[in-house]
Design an enzyme around this catalytic site. Structure first.
Site, PDB file in Angstrom:
ATOM      1  N   GLY A  10       0.805  -1.216   0.000  1.00  0.00           N
ATOM      2  CA  GLY A  10       0.000   0.000   0.000  1.00  0.00           C
ATOM      3  C   GLY A  10       0.842   1.272   0.000  1.00  0.00           C
ATOM      4  O   GLY A  10       0.518   2.238  -0.689  1.00  0.00           O
ATOM      5  N   ASN A  11       1.948   1.240   0.732  1.00  0.00           N
ATOM      6  CA  ASN A  11       2.705   2.476   0.890  1.00  0.00           C
ATOM      7  C   ASN A  11       3.563   2.876  -0.288  1.00  0.00           C
ATOM      8  O   ASN A  11       3.968   4.029  -0.391  1.00  0.00           O
ATOM      9  CB  ASN A  11       3.584   2.389   2.136  1.00  0.00           C
ATOM     10  N   LYS A 128     -11.617 -11.700   7.121  1.00  0.00           N
ATOM     11  CA  LYS A 128     -10.919 -10.489   6.674  1.00  0.00           C
ATOM     12  C   LYS A 128     -11.894  -9.304   6.650  1.00  0.00           C
ATOM     13  O   LYS A 128     -12.855  -9.291   5.884  1.00  0.00           O
ATOM     14  CB  LYS A 128     -10.363 -10.757   5.267  1.00  0.00           C
ATOM     15  N   LYS A 218      -2.430 -10.397  -0.683  1.00  0.00           N
ATOM     16  CA  LYS A 218      -1.553 -10.066  -1.810  1.00  0.00           C
ATOM     17  C   LYS A 218      -0.151 -10.677  -1.666  1.00  0.00           C
ATOM     18  O   LYS A 218       0.501 -10.983  -2.661  1.00  0.00           O
ATOM     19  CB  LYS A 218      -1.462  -8.555  -2.037  1.00  0.00           C
ATOM     20  N   LYS A 280       3.778 -11.827   4.872  1.00  0.00           N
ATOM     21  CA  LYS A 280       4.980 -11.567   4.076  1.00  0.00           C
ATOM     22  C   LYS A 280       6.043 -12.626   4.365  1.00  0.00           C
ATOM     23  O   LYS A 280       6.681 -13.152   3.453  1.00  0.00           O
ATOM     24  CB  LYS A 280       5.555 -10.173   4.392  1.00  0.00           C
TER      25      LYS A 280
HETATM   26  P1  ADP Z   1       1.638  -3.599   3.119  1.00  0.00           P
HETATM   27  O1  ADP Z   1       0.641  -2.616   2.649  1.00  0.00           O
HETATM   28  O2  ADP Z   1       2.990  -3.317   2.548  1.00  0.00           O
HETATM   29  O3  ADP Z   1       1.216  -5.033   2.976  1.00  0.00           O
HETATM   30  P2  ADP Z   1       1.230  -3.975   6.005  1.00  0.00           P
HETATM   31  O4  ADP Z   1       0.756  -2.847   6.872  1.00  0.00           O
HETATM   32  O5  ADP Z   1       0.271  -5.065   5.701  1.00  0.00           O
HETATM   33  O6  ADP Z   1       1.826  -3.285   4.694  1.00  0.00           O
HETATM   34  O7  ADP Z   1       2.528  -4.649   6.672  1.00  0.00           O
HETATM   35  C1  ADP Z   1       3.636  -3.858   7.100  1.00  0.00           C
HETATM   36  C2  ADP Z   1       3.529  -3.543   8.587  1.00  0.00           C
HETATM   37  O8  ADP Z   1       3.743  -4.729   9.382  1.00  0.00           O
HETATM   38  C3  ADP Z   1       4.547  -2.597   9.147  1.00  0.00           C
HETATM   39  O9  ADP Z   1       4.205  -1.241   8.924  1.00  0.00           O
HETATM   40  C4  ADP Z   1       4.596  -2.952  10.639  1.00  0.00           C
HETATM   41  O10 ADP Z   1       3.858  -2.025  11.381  1.00  0.00           O
HETATM   42  C5  ADP Z   1       3.901  -4.300  10.720  1.00  0.00           C
HETATM   43  N1  ADP Z   1       4.618  -5.341  11.475  1.00  0.00           N
HETATM   44  C6  ADP Z   1       4.018  -6.236  12.295  1.00  0.00           C
HETATM   45  N2  ADP Z   1       4.890  -7.071  12.839  1.00  0.00           N
HETATM   46  C7  ADP Z   1       6.115  -6.734  12.349  1.00  0.00           C
HETATM   47  C8  ADP Z   1       7.436  -7.255  12.542  1.00  0.00           C
HETATM   48  N3  ADP Z   1       7.667  -8.292  13.346  1.00  0.00           N
HETATM   49  N4  ADP Z   1       8.449  -6.661  11.874  1.00  0.00           N
HETATM   50  C9  ADP Z   1       8.225  -5.611  11.063  1.00  0.00           C
HETATM   51  N5  ADP Z   1       6.989  -5.067  10.836  1.00  0.00           N
HETATM   52  C10 ADP Z   1       5.945  -5.623  11.480  1.00  0.00           C
HETATM   53 MG    MG Z   2      -0.553  -5.923   3.918  1.00  0.00          MG
END
Ligand code: ADP
Ligand code: MG
Length: 334
Positions: A10-11, A128, A218, A280
């Site tokens: 998203g970012n 979800k 995704k 991820k």
């Molecule tokens: P995207 O849109 O890229 O999928 P998400 O918000 O779903 O982004 O996932 C990224 C977020 O995961 C980060 O901003 C962070 O706040 C969160 N996060 C949760 N647990 C962890 C972790 N163990 N290490 C790093 N980030 C984490």
């Molecule tokens: Mg995400």
């Protein structure tokens, strides 16, 4: 030449605290496109996939507000619309950036469908959350009139629609895109595929496909695309420099190069939050276990260095002995 799949979160598409305007998304994408063009200029075959959560949320809200005048489409149609919208955004900015970097390519978004299995346990347990919050009275009406499943949100108050998040089985256009890449088309095209994990579809009784109201994660979708296209590397681009253990605590530590075994241990220990970092990490493990050479989790600013193996959380294939394989050399095809 090495085949690299970059999954944009998203970012990379929208600034975190913006108003959600098209102008903002364009500015953000312009920055991302510059890094992506550099990857192509370094000689890699680039394929893109992307998330669509906020965009689908907006499309559903629009449809709801307009429902008295314009018939509301099924949710999976919002998936198709978001692939078109985001594909266009990427095409606009990336094609210019590629031309400026001296490696002109046609940017080709592919409206992608992903097969899900109706027997997937996710359909019995929709989990979800999508769209906005509703009052209890509104929730009752939506259950009655639209057949939605809604759950109360204990933290933020109110009710939210929940939909199933089944495992993606197969990206339907994958073998055609792979054939195009194997024929050398990456010299002329950058494909943008399976946005939002692809539009969920299931087999129907007449040998065709029916859209399904569900969301595919995704990151799981990216692992599937990476496998189907036999990519060498998967790079998941998000808003943090990588995966951390002890995230948000005083003992927080960013992971650099980490083995499959060690990362699996942290995953089992619950180090990664469900719905954000956990999928991820699961995608990265899935990809390298299936034969991918390397997977990386990083942010936009470190994308280039991430692909070179110099930044981000980097997971080498468990089958490759030397961690210092050249990145630009002949790719190991499976
Ligand atoms: P995207 O849109 O890229 O999928 P998400 O918000 O779903 O982004 O996932 C990224 C977020 O995961 C980060 O901003 C962070 O706040 C969160 N996060 C949760 N647990 C962890 C972790 N163990 N290490 C790093 N980030 C984490
Ligand atoms: Mg995400």
């Amino acid at each position: 030449m090495s085949r690299v799949l970059v999954a944009l979160g998203g970012n990379a598409l929208e600034p975190a605290h913006g108003a959600g305007t098209w102008a903002e998304a364009t500015t953000e994408m312009r920055r991302t496109a510059k890094s992506l063009a550099a990857v192509v200029a370094e000689g890699h075959e680039l394929v893109l996939t992307h998330g669509n959560g906020p965009q689908v949320g907006n499309l559903l809200r629009e449809a709801e507000l307009a429902a008295r005048e314009v018939p509301m489409p099924p949710m999976y149609v919002a998936g198709a619309e978001s692939e078109g919208e985001i594909g266009f955004l990427i095409a606009q900015e990336l094609s210019s950036a590629l031309r400026r970097a001296g490696v002109p390519r046609a940017v080709v978004p592919v409206i992608s469908r992903t097969e899900v299995d109706r027997r997937d346990p996710a359909f019995r347990n929709p989990s979800k959350p999508v769209g906005r919050f509703y009052s209890a009275a509104e929730a009752r009406t939506l259950v009655r009139e639209r057949g939605w499943v809604l759950r109360p949100d204990p933290h933020r108050g109110g009710w939210r629609r929940v939909v199933p998040s089944p495992l993606p089985r197969r990206w339907l256009e994958g073998s055609a895109v792979r054939a195009a890449l194997d024929a050398g088309l990456a010299d002329r095209c950058v494909f943008v595929v399976a946005g939002g994990g692809g539009i969920p579809v299931a087999r129907n009784g007449s040998g065709g496909w029916t859209g399904v109201d569900a969301v595919i994660d995704k990151d799981r979708g990216a692992a599937l695309v990476g496998r189907q296209l036999r990519c060498d590397s998967l790079v998941i681009v998000t808003d943090v420099p990588g995966a951390a253990v002890g995230f948000g605590t005083p003992r927080q530590r960013w992971l650099g190069v980490v083995s499959v075994r060690e990362l699996q241990r942290y995953l089992d220990a619950g180090e990664f939050a469900a719905g954000s970092m956990r999928p991820k990490v699961e995608a990265v493990l899935d990809f390298v276990r299936a034969g991918g050479r390397r997977a990386v989790i990083t942010d936009v600013g470190s994308l280039r260095r991430g692909i070179r193996g110099e930044a981000g959380t980097r997971v080498p294939s468990p089958r490759v002995r030397s961690p210092r394989l050249p990145t630009g050399g002949a790719s190991r095809r499976r």
